[in-house]
Motif scaffolding. Structure first.
Motif, PDB file in Angstrom:
ATOM      1  N   GLY A 468     -22.442  -1.494  13.600  1.00 33.25           N
ATOM      2  CA  GLY A 468     -21.358  -1.297  14.556  1.00 33.25           C
ATOM      3  C   GLY A 468     -20.324  -0.295  14.081  1.00 33.25           C
ATOM      4  N   ASP A 469     -19.106  -0.485  14.507  1.00 36.66           N
ATOM      5  CA  ASP A 469     -18.024   0.455  14.189  1.00 36.66           C
ATOM      6  C   ASP A 469     -17.576   0.302  12.739  1.00 36.66           C
ATOM      7  OD1 ASP A 469     -18.024   1.360  16.810  1.00 36.66           O
ATOM      8  OD2 ASP A 469     -16.584  -0.174  17.444  1.00 36.66           O
ATOM      9  N   PRO A 470     -17.254   1.414  12.070  1.00 37.47           N
ATOM     10  CA  PRO A 470     -16.752   1.331  10.690  1.00 37.47           C
ATOM     11  C   PRO A 470     -15.321   0.805  10.653  1.00 37.47           C
ATOM     12  CG  PRO A 470     -16.706   3.596  11.438  1.00 37.47           C
ATOM     13  CD  PRO A 470     -17.384   2.811  12.523  1.00 37.47           C
ATOM     14  N   PHE A 471     -14.874   0.484   9.457  1.00 37.36           N
ATOM     15  CA  PHE A 471     -13.507  -0.031   9.273  1.00 37.36           C
ATOM     16  C   PHE A 471     -12.486   1.092   9.456  1.00 37.36           C
ATOM     17  CE2 PHE A 471      -9.867  -0.674   6.375  1.00 37.36           C
ATOM     18  CZ  PHE A 471      -9.327  -1.819   6.945  1.00 37.36           C
ATOM     19  N   VAL A 472     -11.462   0.820  10.232  1.00 40.65           N
ATOM     20  CA  VAL A 472     -10.360   1.761  10.446  1.00 40.65           C
ATOM     21  C   VAL A 472      -9.057   0.995  10.234  1.00 40.65           C
ATOM     22  CG1 VAL A 472      -9.193   3.281  12.062  1.00 40.65           C
ATOM     23  CG2 VAL A 472     -11.691   3.147  12.085  1.00 40.65           C
ATOM     24  N   TYR A 473      -8.195   1.537   9.394  1.00 43.10           N
ATOM     25  CA  TYR A 473      -6.923   0.874   9.117  1.00 43.10           C
ATOM     26  C   TYR A 473      -5.794   1.577   9.855  1.00 43.10           C
ATOM     27  CZ  TYR A 473      -2.639  -0.488   6.730  1.00 43.10           C
ATOM     28  OH  TYR A 473      -1.367  -0.920   6.457  1.00 43.10           O
ATOM     29  N   GLN A 474      -5.007   0.800  10.574  1.00 41.98           N
ATOM     30  CA  GLN A 474      -3.808   1.305  11.229  1.00 41.98           C
ATOM     31  C   GLN A 474      -2.604   0.541  10.691  1.00 41.98           C
ATOM     32  OE1 GLN A 474      -4.418   0.982  15.461  1.00 41.98           O
ATOM     33  NE2 GLN A 474      -5.447   2.967  15.585  1.00 41.98           N
ATOM     34  N   HIS A 475      -1.680   1.284  10.139  1.00 39.66           N
ATOM     35  CA  HIS A 475      -0.512   0.664   9.521  1.00 39.66           C
ATOM     36  C   HIS A 475       0.406   0.087  10.597  1.00 39.66           C
ATOM     37  CE1 HIS A 475       2.246  -0.073   6.270  1.00 39.66           C
ATOM     38  NE2 HIS A 475       3.218   0.611   6.857  1.00 39.66           N
ATOM     39  N   LEU A 476       0.813  -1.152  10.417  1.00 39.66           N
ATOM     40  CA  LEU A 476       1.664  -1.831  11.400  1.00 39.66           C
ATOM     41  C   LEU A 476       3.144  -1.715  11.083  1.00 39.66           C
ATOM     42  CD1 LEU A 476      -0.409  -5.112  11.916  1.00 39.66           C
ATOM     43  CD2 LEU A 476      -0.438  -3.017  13.281  1.00 39.66           C
ATOM     44  N   GLY A 477       3.475  -1.123   9.949  1.00 37.68           N
ATOM     45  CA  GLY A 477       4.873  -1.004   9.574  1.00 37.68           C
ATOM     46  C   GLY A 477       5.181  -1.749   8.291  1.00 37.68           C
ATOM     47  N   SER A 478       6.431  -1.622   7.843  1.00 38.99           N
ATOM     48  CA  SER A 478       6.853  -2.240   6.587  1.00 38.99           C
ATOM     49  C   SER A 478       8.192  -2.929   6.781  1.00 38.99           C
ATOM     50  CB  SER A 478       6.983  -1.188   5.475  1.00 38.99           C
ATOM     51  OG  SER A 478       5.773  -0.507   5.288  1.00 38.99           O
ATOM     52  N   MET A 479       8.390  -3.985   6.003  1.00 32.74           N
ATOM     53  CA  MET A 479       9.658  -4.718   6.024  1.00 32.74           C
ATOM     54  C   MET A 479      10.065  -5.061   4.601  1.00 32.74           C
ATOM     55  SD  MET A 479       9.232  -7.350   9.252  1.00 32.74           S
ATOM     56  CE  MET A 479       7.764  -8.109   8.589  1.00 32.74           C
ATOM     57  N   ALA A 480      11.365  -5.164   4.382  1.00 26.80           N
ATOM     58  CA  ALA A 480      11.877  -5.565   3.068  1.00 26.80           C
ATOM     59  C   ALA A 480      13.265  -6.165   3.232  1.00 26.80           C
ATOM     60  CB  ALA A 480      11.929  -4.376   2.112  1.00 26.80           C
ATOM     61  N   SER A 481      13.498  -7.269   2.540  1.00 28.45           N
ATOM     62  CA  SER A 481      14.818  -7.884   2.519  1.00 28.45           C
ATOM     63  C   SER A 481      15.637  -7.271   1.385  1.00 28.45           C
ATOM     64  CB  SER A 481      14.686  -9.388   2.305  1.00 28.45           C
ATOM     65  OG  SER A 481      15.937  -9.977   2.042  1.00 28.45           O
ATOM     66  N   VAL A 482      16.918  -7.056   1.638  1.00 27.97           N
ATOM     67  CA  VAL A 482      17.786  -6.473   0.611  1.00 27.97           C
ATOM     68  C   VAL A 482      18.936  -7.411   0.253  1.00 27.97           C
ATOM     69  CG1 VAL A 482      17.222  -4.073   1.102  1.00 27.97           C
ATOM     70  CG2 VAL A 482      19.050  -5.186   2.406  1.00 27.97           C
TER      71      VAL A 482
END
Length: 546
Positions: A468-482
């Motif tokens: 089937g289809d190969p693996f494709v990564y789509q970044h969903l974003g980043s978060m960090a507490s300060v």
């Protein structure tokens, strides 16, 4: 086995030649006599000195070994004896390595998973155990929810809130008769025999130390994770704390509380108090920044109320070679820098040259004393991954293709921080992030379930099955507490792309809500919510246990 090897070396030296060393011949004689498979008549031999039952030896045309003190071994006898010795070696190996043998016809195919990190546990969670038996091998029996690990160091959360038992993630490991969890470390893989070699994690409870065994597999998933990068800097492993496991957080917490209590002892100089209460964090990535933010919260709210005698001595320094949070939007980086400075976190740009028990040295020669040193500068391949004879990426990860398979070997897959695309795929390296590992685990388990339904689960049986289809990564974003109820949310898919980014209290609510929903079980979600509420109302627990 050592005797067998000694005899083999003697045989090889004797082939086509004459031995002058009597001990070699005696070793050969002894080994031949103790192996019943050499001649049927050997079964009746009662002692080495009784040769009456060995009349068949006389039919062999060779020089009498007792004439003139010279011994020879005919070529055909060497070959036969060597075959016997090789069988002996394999028997010894079997005795030394208890095993979970290969699956038999009619049994479900066996999937062996190495590791209980984000990738491995996401794979375990979705695996169809009606199709497969599963064996998980890992030196820990739980998954760590790493985004909230920094909160446990100062008592915002309890340790059990971020640890999910692997038996809860995949119930077959606890219930199914042919599925197992082994508390062990994998030490080697035989790709040809489809076997993994393991060493148990024990503290004297096994009959032998170390206790080793082997497990046969039909499909192997390597999700062994990575280790903290130290860049070979002297003293880091000996004196710094890492923040990757629950036991790391426990050690950091104990040291922090110990230093707070020791600093109140009478007779300590101002210099000693300042050193004991100086917390130094190396690395300005999300982990280092979040830990610094949690420390500043702890100091502002709890230390100043409960350790009033030393409240003016405690401080936090964050050392980074470049900019903090380099993968985040430039505006968010500036916000984080200003906020941390307001909360009392001192930011220093520099490179650590070496680490000593009570101070570290920067590349410009300046010395920084510390009481607690936390090292968070990214991850790299583990010693186990380095030892594997598999294709590797430029960074030392296990090379994989677009279907997460390891090229050139059958039935071996790799996911998570230990794996990366090989150059031939033409794909960019993936970051060592939890969401990458989780997405890889989700993709691979869907692929395995598809292969299993088409009867490709057994070893060497999936060659002709379309993937089937190969693996494709789509970044969903980043978060960090300060810290201080503030956080950063960066929803851009790439570093240079445009997208939504936000910082402040609303981002902190988004950060908490997102991670609360990502915690694997309802039990741990309840724990996390209750811990947050308890900390908000009563403050953090400052008991030092252990």
């Amino acid at each position: 086995m050592a005797l067998a090897r000694l005899a083999r070396s003697g045989l090889r030296r004797s082939r086509g030649g004459i031995h002058n060393n009597a001990s070699d011949g005696e070793s050969l004689c002894n080994v031949v006599l103790v192996h019943k498979s050499f001649l049927p008549s050997m079964e009746n031999a009662t002692s080495i000195g009784n040769l009456s039952s060995l009349s068949s030896f006389r039919k062999i045309d060779y020089i009498n070994p007792w004439i003139r003190g010279i011994r020879t071994t005919p070529q055909h006898q060497c070959l036969q004896a060597e075959r016997v010795l090789e069988e002996s070696d394999s028997e010894c190996e079997s005795l030394r390595y208890p095993s979970l043998g290969a699956t038999k016809p009619g049994e479900k195919p066996r999937v062996v998973v190495l590791g209980t990190g984000w990738a491995g546990c996401r794979f375990l969670k979705g695996l169809d155990t009606n199709i497969y038996d599963v064996v998980c091998i890992s030196p820990r029996n739980h998954m760590v929810f790493t985004p909230l690990l920094a909160s446990t160091c100062v008592g915002t959360l309890e340790f059990r809130s971020v640890a999910e038992p692997v038996g809860n993630i995949q119930s077959a490991l606890a219930k199914d008769p042919n599925s197992y969890f082994y508390l062990a470390s994998c030490t080697g893989i035989d790709m040809d025999k489809h076997e993994v070699y393991c060493e148990t994690v024990s503290e004297g409870g096994c009959p032998e130390e170390p206790y080793r065994f082997k497990v046969a597999y039909d499909k192997l998933v390597i999700a062994a994770g990575a280790e903290p990068l130290t860049f070979g800097i002297k003293g880091v492993k000996e004196h710094a704390f890492f923040l990757r496991e629950v036991n790391h957080a426990q050690e950091i917490r104990k040291r922090l509380l110990l230093n707070l209590m020791l600093s109140q002892n009478p007779g300590l100089s101002e210099e000693d108090k300042e050193r004991l209460l100086h917390c130094v964090v190396i690395g300005g990535g999300p982990t280092g920044v979040e830990f610094s933010g949690e420390l500043s919260d702890f100091i502002i709210r709890d230390v100043k109320e409960r350790y009033a005698h030393v409240k003016n001595y405690i401080r936090v320094t964050l050392i980074e070679a470049n900019e903090i949070l380099s993968s985040f939007d430039a505006g968010l980086r500036q916000y984080a820098t200003k906020h941390l400075n307001r909360c009392g976190v001192r930011l220093v740009r520099g490179v650590v040259k070496e680490v000593h028990p009570r101070h570290l040295v920067l590349s410009d020669g300046s010395e920084v004393p510390y009481g607690l040193l936390v090292w968070s500068t990214g991850v790299g391949p583990s010693e186990f991954v380095k030892s594997l004879n598999l294709p590797k990426t430029h960074g030392g990860r296990i090379g994989i293709d677009e279907y997460l398979r390891v090229p050139s070997v059958e039935d071996v897959f790799a996911i998570g921080d230990c794996a990366g695309f090989i150059q031939q795929t033409g794909r960019q390296p993936l970051p060592a992030l939890a969401q990458v590992a989780e997405r890889e685990g989700k993709y691979l388990v869907e692929l395995f379930n598809q292969i299993g339904k088409e009867n490709g689960g057994k070893a060497f049986s999936a060659k002709d099955i379309p993937l089937g289809d190969p693996f494709v990564y789509q970044h969903l974003g980043s978060m960090a507490s300060v810290g201080r109820y503030k956080a950063l949310v960066d929803l851009r898919q790439t570093k240079d792309a445009k997208g939504l980014s936000h910082a402040g209290f609303v981002s902190w609510l988004i950060w908490r809500s997102a991670y609360l929903t990502r915690v694997l079980s309802w039990r741990n979600r309840f724990y996390v919510a209750v811990n947050w509420a308890t900390t908000l109302i009563f403050g953090r627990d400052n008991s030092r246990i252990g």
